[in-house]
Design a protein around this motif. Structure first.
Motif, PDB file in Angstrom:
ATOM      1  N   GLY A   9       0.820  -1.204   0.000  1.00  0.00           N
ATOM      2  CA  GLY A   9       0.000   0.000   0.000  1.00  0.00           C
ATOM      3  C   GLY A   9       0.852   1.252   0.000  1.00  0.00           C
ATOM      4  O   GLY A   9       2.071   1.197   0.150  1.00  0.00           O
ATOM      5  N   GLY A  10       0.191   2.391  -0.182  1.00  0.00           N
ATOM      6  CA  GLY A  10       0.917   3.651  -0.183  1.00  0.00           C
ATOM      7  C   GLY A  10       0.088   4.763  -0.759  1.00  0.00           C
ATOM      8  O   GLY A  10      -1.125   4.630  -0.926  1.00  0.00           O
ATOM      9  N   LEU A  11       0.774   5.863  -1.063  1.00  0.00           N
ATOM     10  CA  LEU A  11       0.142   7.044  -1.631  1.00  0.00           C
ATOM     11  C   LEU A  11       0.467   7.104  -3.121  1.00  0.00           C
ATOM     12  O   LEU A  11       1.635   6.978  -3.517  1.00  0.00           O
ATOM     13  N   VAL A  12      -0.546   7.299  -3.930  1.00  0.00           N
ATOM     14  CA  VAL A  12      -0.354   7.352  -5.373  1.00  0.00           C
ATOM     15  C   VAL A  12      -1.298   8.392  -5.955  1.00  0.00           C
ATOM     16  O   VAL A  12      -2.373   8.640  -5.396  1.00  0.00           O
ATOM     17  N   GLN A  13      -0.901   8.992  -7.055  1.00  0.00           N
ATOM     18  CA  GLN A  13      -1.781   9.952  -7.719  1.00  0.00           C
ATOM     19  C   GLN A  13      -2.848   9.240  -8.519  1.00  0.00           C
ATOM     20  O   GLN A  13      -2.655   8.089  -8.962  1.00  0.00           O
ATOM     21  N   ALA A  14      -3.946   9.893  -8.715  1.00  0.00           N
ATOM     22  CA  ALA A  14      -5.018   9.343  -9.536  1.00  0.00           C
ATOM     23  C   ALA A  14      -4.464   8.984 -10.911  1.00  0.00           C
ATOM     24  O   ALA A  14      -3.683   9.741 -11.498  1.00  0.00           O
ATOM     25  N   GLY A  15      -4.878   7.825 -11.404  1.00  0.00           N
ATOM     26  CA  GLY A  15      -4.375   7.330 -12.682  1.00  0.00           C
ATOM     27  C   GLY A  15      -3.173   6.420 -12.539  1.00  0.00           C
ATOM     28  O   GLY A  15      -2.782   5.752 -13.506  1.00  0.00           O
ATOM     29  N   GLY A  16      -2.598   6.386 -11.355  1.00  0.00           N
ATOM     30  CA  GLY A  16      -1.428   5.569 -11.104  1.00  0.00           C
ATOM     31  C   GLY A  16      -1.775   4.124 -10.779  1.00  0.00           C
ATOM     32  O   GLY A  16      -2.938   3.716 -10.838  1.00  0.00           O
ATOM     33  N   SER A  17      -0.730   3.365 -10.431  1.00  0.00           N
ATOM     34  CA  SER A  17      -0.891   1.938 -10.160  1.00  0.00           C
ATOM     35  C   SER A  17      -0.191   1.548  -8.864  1.00  0.00           C
ATOM     36  O   SER A  17       0.783   2.187  -8.448  1.00  0.00           O
ATOM     37  N   LEU A  18      -0.709   0.502  -8.257  1.00  0.00           N
ATOM     38  CA  LEU A  18      -0.085  -0.128  -7.101  1.00  0.00           C
ATOM     39  C   LEU A  18      -0.313  -1.626  -7.204  1.00  0.00           C
ATOM     40  O   LEU A  18      -1.315  -2.059  -7.778  1.00  0.00           O
ATOM     41  N   ARG A  19       0.592  -2.395  -6.629  1.00  0.00           N
ATOM     42  CA  ARG A  19       0.379  -3.830  -6.523  1.00  0.00           C
ATOM     43  C   ARG A  19       0.449  -4.227  -5.054  1.00  0.00           C
ATOM     44  O   ARG A  19       1.491  -4.038  -4.404  1.00  0.00           O
ATOM     45  N   LEU A  20      -0.640  -4.768  -4.569  1.00  0.00           N
ATOM     46  CA  LEU A  20      -0.689  -5.267  -3.197  1.00  0.00           C
ATOM     47  C   LEU A  20      -0.310  -6.740  -3.179  1.00  0.00           C
ATOM     48  O   LEU A  20      -0.631  -7.483  -4.110  1.00  0.00           O
ATOM     49  N   SER A  21       0.351  -7.140  -2.121  1.00  0.00           N
ATOM     50  CA  SER A  21       0.719  -8.536  -1.935  1.00  0.00           C
ATOM     51  C   SER A  21       0.120  -9.050  -0.638  1.00  0.00           C
ATOM     52  O   SER A  21      -0.052  -8.297   0.324  1.00  0.00           O
TER      53      SER A  21
END
Length: 123
Positions: A9-21
């Motif tokens: 998890g974390g902070l990301v701008q709209a339109g961005g991506s994250l991968r949770l494990s």
């Protein structure tokens, strides 16, 4: 017992991506149904995605943007989140069930839960 630990998890701008494990330890049954839920401030925990018997299921709000997957060799599940929106901001939880009975989208179906990881999407 099964222990689940989320990360990514974390902070990301709209339109961005994250991968949770979600790393699983303890009793390991690779066919255990797995799911991701999320809970935004002031809201109830809601279904996001699930994997059961080789099939995947998604909430309408994330369909086409999120992908659930599993690496059996690592006993780890993933939630790839693309095109993130501000409304995706929540604590994300992974969950595991002991059987394939019950609705894949129901909280009561799952016996084990992780501690959650915060995802914040800035507009």
């Amino acid at each position: 017992q099964v222990r689940l630990v989320e990360s990514g998890g974390g902070l990301v701008q709209a339109g961005g991506s994250l991968r949770l494990s979600c790393a699983r330890s303890g009793r390991s049954y690779i066919m255990y149904p797995m799911a991701w839920f999320r809970q935004a401030p002031g809201k109830e925990r809601e279904f996001v995605a699930a994997m059961r018997s080789g099939r995947t299921y998604y909430a309408d709000s994330v369909k086409g943007r999120f992908t659930i997957s599993r690496d059996n060799a690592k006993d780890t599940e993933y939630l790839q989140m693309n095109s993130l929106k501000a409304e995706d901001t929540a604590i994300y939880y992974c969950a595991s069930a002991q059987s394939v009975s019950g609705s894949y989208a129901s909280i009561s179906t799952y016996n084990y839960w992780g501690q959650g990881t915060q995802v914040t999407v800035s507009a």
